[in-house]
Design an enzyme around this catalytic site. Structure first.
Site, short mmCIF file in Angstrom:
data_model
loop_
_atom_site.label_atom_id
_atom_site.label_comp_id
_atom_site.label_asym_id
_atom_site.label_seq_id
_atom_site.Cartn_x
_atom_site.Cartn_y
_atom_site.Cartn_z
N GLY A 187 10.96 13.92 7.87
CA GLY A 187 9.78 12.88 7.09
C GLY A 187 8.84 13.64 6.47
O GLY A 187 8.58 14.97 6.32
N SER A 188 7.89 12.89 5.76
CA SER A 188 6.86 13.46 4.86
C SER A 188 6.43 12.40 3.94
O SER A 188 6.02 11.34 4.15
CB SER A 188 7.19 14.73 4.43
OG SER A 188 6.28 15.61 3.80
#
Length: 218
Positions: A187-188
């Protein structure tokens, strides 16, 4: 329940494939879990180790899921699963929509429009949390697509945990809307810049589903 939420729920209940680029993380984790389970039959100590290693392997399988999606209709669709973090007018007239991806989201990103990839640029940088303002200087991959709306820019941004962005396709590739184009491990954030005159259809705090949630409004 909004369309994006029902789609995400449906994906979690059906068999899904795993994301390309997950092998360096998955293979050693699953192998360690399998070995600890075999040894657990002969040793209490091994049995104790098997619990966290198996849980970690199961978590990895969940993190790297890559569900099939029925691609929505619309000019611009979300490139990422996550939550709209900000909507910001840009100096050149465009509007930036930033989507924050947590470790629980699907990490595979999709093409927001049909078109041709005109550039894929890796930009070195830091690894602060993606929800932090300083993440503007994080490591990233900048995409440009030649589309019916003109040039569309999309940016995959690494975070504190996501230290690797894996593009799936090179410059010059023609894509259909909703095609898988890359992976951000764990994720990010993904930013998409809407051209001047294109109205935003999502709101800050709204959940998005890659390939499903429409970003623009007629």
């Amino acid at each position: 329940m909004p369309h994006s939420q029902t789609s995400a729920h449906r994906d979690s209940l059906t068999g899904v494939r795993l994301a390309r680029g997950a092998s360096p993380w998955l293979l050693p984790t699953v192998a360690t879990a399998a070995l600890s389970l075999v040894r657990a039959r002969k040793s209490r100590r091994a049995a104790a180790i098997a619990v966290p290693t198996t849980a970690l392997a199961a978590g990895m399988l969940w993190f790297f899921r890559d569900p099939e999606r029925e691609i929505a209709q619309g000019r611009v669709i979300s490139p990422a699963d996550g939550v709209v973090q900000s909507i910001m007018p840009w100096k050149d007239g465009r509007t930036r929509v930033a989507i924050f991806m947590s470790p629980l989201n699907v990490h595979v990103n999709r093409a927001p429009l049909a078109g041709t990839v005109t550039s894929v640029e890796h930009v070195p940088g830091g690894f602060v949390p993606a929800f932090n303002k300083e993440s503007e200087n994080n490591e990233r991959v900048v995409w440009h697509f030649d589309t019916e709306l003109g040039d569309i820019e999309m940016v995959q941004i690494a975070g504190a945990v996501a230290r690797r962005i894996v593009p799936y396709i090179p410059q010059g590739t023609k894509v259909e809307q909703g095609d898988r184009i890359g992976l951000i491990r764990f994720g990010s954030r993904v930013d998409i810049y809407l051209p001047e005159g294109v109205e935003v259809a999502v709101e800050v705090g709204q959940a998005t589903t890659a390939g499903v949630t429409r970003i623009d409004r007629d």
